[in-house]
Design a protein around this motif. Sequence first.
Motif, short mmCIF file in Angstrom:
data_model
loop_
_atom_site.label_atom_id
_atom_site.label_comp_id
_atom_site.label_asym_id
_atom_site.label_seq_id
_atom_site.Cartn_x
_atom_site.Cartn_y
_atom_site.Cartn_z
N LEU A 150 7.25 5.54 8.15
CA LEU A 150 6.59 7.45 8.46
C LEU A 150 7.23 8.00 7.20
O LEU A 150 7.26 9.06 6.54
N THR A 151 8.89 8.09 7.55
CA THR A 151 9.70 9.16 6.62
C THR A 151 9.58 8.96 5.39
O THR A 151 9.22 9.42 3.89
N SER A 210 6.19 10.34 4.38
CA SER A 210 6.48 11.77 3.84
C SER A 210 6.34 12.85 3.03
O SER A 210 7.17 13.26 2.87
N TYR A 245 4.60 14.77 10.14
CA TYR A 245 5.42 13.97 10.17
C TYR A 245 6.77 14.01 11.04
O TYR A 245 6.75 12.49 12.01
N SER A 271 4.35 12.41 14.08
CA SER A 271 3.87 10.67 13.72
C SER A 271 5.93 9.70 13.86
O SER A 271 5.26 8.84 14.55
#
Length: 375
Positions: free
Chosen positions: A224-225, A228, A252, A255
């Motif tokens: 996810l990072t 983003s 972000y 999430s």
Amino acid sequence: MNASPALRHEPDPPRTCFVVGPIGDPYAMHGSPEREAYEHHLGIFEQVIAPACERYGIAAVRADGIAHAGDINEQICRHVIESDLVIADVSGGNPNVMYELGLRHITGKPTIHIGEAGQLPFDIASIRTIRYQRARSHLAGARREIEGALDVGLRDGFELLTPARVLRGLQTVDRPLSSAESGNAEDEDSPGLLDDFAAIEDGVDEMTADLEAITKTMETIGALTEQSNIEVLELNQANAPASARLAAVARYAQSISAPAGELKTVAGTFAERMATLDSGVRAALGLIEVTQSDERGKGAEQFLEQLVALDEAAQEGLANLGFFGASAESMARMSQHLRKPVKDISAAVRQMTSAITCMGEWAGKARTLVHGATV
């Protein structure tokens, strides 16, 4: 110590008592904490424990009173395991005392706990402990309580502590012994030494599962990072307004909120398992250490290998944890939206780092034992 006479057999009176407790330093400067600890605990031994034992013909000895030459650590382990009775001063939860006490619990032999009021460790709070205060009148009362415990134990039998339950902070259970049982034979329904080892191994297996869950959660947050970062980079290249970039950061943060909370929860569970199993694992390692390598059996060797493998898996993730924690701290400065998930991530990193350090101590001892057995 309050056992029902109908459920106990008449044991042979114990004749030797090993006293487990803080020792302090008799050679430290007067007034120093080490010298005061020595004077205090020597006084407890001489004024409380030794006289109570002497009344019943029991010879009490501390570690600094062992007369035979040899490896002092091995001698202490043997006294802890082989003595008819152990009286343990658990004041302050001294690590060496808790290690020796865990080793004693595995044997199931008679053990009496004493401790200074206000300094009793939480993890053995379920076991009856004779409390004392430093005033002379209170010490006399503690001596009488020990005498009472010895009187009941010698007459009706001492309660047998189940190590697996003790190590999990649960209440102790009475283990009835029939008059037909002799030679320290256990009740057919009570756990034996292998059962206790199996319980510890199950806990280690659960910690392995925790590590796998933590790794997967970190991978989810990492993915996810990365997504983003790509989105924010594109916005920067497009010279998008700050409001658009802030919106991306907010998305972000949303999430990663759930996986960050999950990471904190699993890390907390992992650390709790570590704290719960620590004294038991150290006691098991101590028992293996004083057992001849050719008498240990396959189960003990597998247990040692399990500890080494667990540590290797944990150490592999430790470097990632450190990088993860540093990245999280820098993210928190970007926006207030990130502060809550970053706080959860940072808490998880701290818990895991502390637990993995303890695990490394297990593995170091296990490696020494494995290496010694192969020399």
